[in-house]
Design an enzyme around this catalytic site. Structure first.
Site, mmCIF file in Angstrom:
data_model
loop_
_atom_site.group_PDB
_atom_site.id
_atom_site.type_symbol
_atom_site.label_atom_id
_atom_site.label_comp_id
_atom_site.label_asym_id
_atom_site.label_seq_id
_atom_site.Cartn_x
_atom_site.Cartn_y
_atom_site.Cartn_z
ATOM 1 N N GLU A 1 -6.925 9.994 -14.945
ATOM 2 C CA GLU A 1 -7.224 10.337 -13.543
ATOM 3 C C GLU A 1 -6.283 11.443 -13.043
ATOM 4 O OE1 GLU A 1 -8.543 7.188 -11.212
ATOM 5 O OE2 GLU A 1 -8.398 8.284 -9.320
ATOM 6 N N ASP B 1 -4.404 0.541 -9.345
ATOM 7 C CA ASP B 1 -5.821 0.197 -9.470
ATOM 8 C C ASP B 1 -6.187 -0.138 -10.916
ATOM 9 O OD1 ASP B 1 -5.716 0.927 -6.838
ATOM 10 O OD2 ASP B 1 -6.626 2.893 -7.156
ATOM 11 N N ASP C 1 3.033 2.131 -4.904
ATOM 12 C CA ASP C 1 3.065 2.214 -6.381
ATOM 13 C C ASP C 1 3.680 3.521 -6.875
ATOM 14 O OD1 ASP C 1 0.752 3.704 -5.756
ATOM 15 O OD2 ASP C 1 -0.532 2.708 -7.243
ATOM 16 N N GLU D 1 0.838 -1.205 0.000
ATOM 17 C CA GLU D 1 0.000 0.000 0.000
ATOM 18 C C GLU D 1 0.869 1.249 0.000
ATOM 19 O OE1 GLU D 1 -3.086 0.006 -1.151
ATOM 20 O OE2 GLU D 1 -3.677 -1.352 0.468
ATOM 21 N N HIS D 2 0.497 2.175 -0.876
ATOM 22 C CA HIS D 2 1.254 3.427 -1.044
ATOM 23 C C HIS D 2 2.688 3.152 -1.486
ATOM 24 C CE1 HIS D 2 -1.807 6.292 0.273
ATOM 25 N NE2 HIS D 2 -2.198 5.343 1.097
ATOM 26 N N TYR E 1 -3.566 12.308 0.348
ATOM 27 C CA TYR E 1 -2.869 11.428 -0.599
ATOM 28 C C TYR E 1 -1.751 12.207 -1.287
ATOM 29 C CZ TYR E 1 -2.224 7.921 -4.272
ATOM 30 O OH TYR E 1 -1.694 6.971 -5.108
ATOM 31 N N ALA F 1 -15.880 3.351 -1.404
ATOM 32 C CA ALA F 1 -15.479 2.354 -0.411
ATOM 33 C C ALA F 1 -14.004 1.995 -0.558
ATOM 34 C CB ALA F 1 -16.343 1.102 -0.547
HETATM 35 C C1 GLA Z 1 -5.153 4.622 -4.224
HETATM 36 C C2 GLA Z 1 -4.390 4.944 -5.504
HETATM 37 C C3 GLA Z 1 -3.395 3.841 -5.829
HETATM 38 C C4 GLA Z 1 -2.508 3.517 -4.630
HETATM 39 C C5 GLA Z 1 -3.355 3.311 -3.377
HETATM 40 C C6 GLA Z 1 -2.509 3.158 -2.145
HETATM 41 O O1 GLA Z 1 -5.959 3.491 -4.426
HETATM 42 O O2 GLA Z 1 -5.285 5.098 -6.572
HETATM 43 O O3 GLA Z 1 -2.620 4.218 -6.950
HETATM 44 O O4 GLA Z 1 -1.536 4.505 -4.446
HETATM 45 O O5 GLA Z 1 -4.250 4.381 -3.161
HETATM 46 O O6 GLA Z 1 -1.769 1.988 -2.182
#
Ligand code: GLA
Length: 370
Positions: free
Chosen positions: A144, A156, A21, A18-19, A208, A107
């Site tokens: 995006e 994602d 990418d 997580e976080h 973010y 969500a």
């Molecule tokens: C969101 C972003 C992803 C990723 C996650 C955290 O979903 O869209 O690119 O950075 O947060 O892992």
């Protein structure tokens, strides 16, 4: 080449990574059975006509008039993909696109990436533009980032476009190399329990972007291209970096290592052993990366106390979902524990369901050959 068709793209759950990418690191998501379905038809008048079964109203705009800011709300994710494709020189003209989204909104299950991915697949295929799935993911991310204005990474969209049924997608976000690792819990008597905490998302986009800035600054100060490259150890980071940035680095570095260990364990069929790594990831996101909220922490604590093998928040944080690796026999007990913990805290009632690894985006209107 046909003029119309139906296309589906799934939401995702990230198992771990997580976080990482946007730090050129590793992620390990699965696609969900929940999809966004788009019914698409080419038009000859150069107009993009967008409607959704989940929203009232119709958006109409000529493709030549597409610029960031020209379309807002859910339609921006769709229009943004057409814009990004055209920016890159692909001949995408008018389209009528009807969206039917079954990925829960807000969500943290990437309903927006699913929408972008379904759009990318639909309009390229119906325009005879042949781009591989990685390129489609990059186009969707660009939509995006630049059209919607959310500085997300590539996870994602990649999950939605590249994932396979009963497999987790190990993705190196720098090289875009992938490995499909078997992830089939039922034969092992296990389940992936999802708790949608319904916590109101607060400040998500701003926080973010702030985390991204922290990581960028930390990499600059450490003299590496991205935090993925930091191999100078974690002790004594405080001398080179402000304390907060040191903690951000520790999360990214330890999280990348956890992805590698989880991938190894899954390849070896030692699924139960990934549990503690999931929980470690949550603690790191809570204490070092600071992207959790009380609802996420309470859910993880309740699940682990009730016997889950491991649990963590999934997605960007600040609300959204928690996942837990649970023995099939313990699903009821874990669910009850979360419901009681939430009621006791006066939180909204969460939604609990179990997830399986489903297939990535596909065309869905082919009549099966008998
Ligand atoms: C969101 C972003 C992803 C990723 C996650 C955290 O979903 O869209 O690119 O950075 O947060 O892992």
């Amino acid at each position: 080449m046909t003029r119309d068709g139906v296309f589906e793209a799934p939401g995702r759950i990230n198992l771990i990574g997580e976080h990482t990418d946007y730090n050129d690191g590793f992620v390990l998501p699965i696609a969900l059975p929940h999809v966004v379905r788009i019914t698409a038809a080419r038009r000859d008048d150069g107009v993009l006509r967008l409607s959704s079964r989940q929203a009232s109203g119709v958006t109409e705009i000529r493709v030549v008039d597409l610029v960031p800011g020209a379309v807002t709300g859910w339609a921006a994710y769709v229009a943004g993909v057409v814009w990004a494709l055209r920016e890159e020189g692909h001949p995408i003209g008018g389209f009528g696109l009807l969206v039917d989204g079954q990925v829960p909104l807000g969500a943290g299950l990437s309903s927006s990436a699913a929408l972008e991915s379904a759009t990318a697949l639909a309009v390229t295929e119906l325009s005879g533009v042949s781009l591989d799935r990685r390129s489609l993911a990059r186009i969707a991310q660009r939509a995006e980032n630049e059209f919607v204005g959310m500085p997300c990474g590539i996870m994602d969209q990649s999950a939605s476009l590249l994932a396979r049924e009963r497999h987790a997608l190990l993705l190196d976000t720098r090289s875009m190399e992938t490995e499909h690792i078997p992830f089939d819990l039922a034969p092992a008597g296990l389940t992936l329990l999802v708790v949608d905490t319904k916590a109101p998302h607060r400040l998500v986009d701003g926080e973010y972007a702030a985390r991204r800035r922290d990581c960028h600054r930390a990499a600059e100060l450490l003299g590496v291209p991205a935090l993925r490259d930091w191999d100078g150890g974690l002790d004594g980071l405080g001398q080179d970096l402000p304390e907060r940035l040191g903690r951000r680095v520790r999360h990214v570095v330890t999280e990348n290592a956890r992805v590698a260990r989880v991938a190894d364990l899954l390849r070896a069929g030692r699924i139960r052993e990934i549990g503690p790594l999931l929980t470690e990831s949550h603690v790191s996101l809570r204490d070092d990366y600071e992207v959790t909220v009380p609802e996420l922490d309470v859910a993880v604590e309740a699940l682990v106390a009730a016997g889950a093998l491991g649990a963590r928040m999934t997605g960007g944080g600040f609300g959204g979902c928690v996942i837990a690796l649970v023995e099939e026999m313990a699903v009821q007990e874990c669910t009850t524990a979360v419901l009681e913990a939430f009621a006791g805290r006066g939180f909204a009632r969460p939604d609990c369901w179990t997830a399986v690894a489903a297939a990535g985006a596909r065309r869905a209107d082919h009549v099966p050959v008998v």
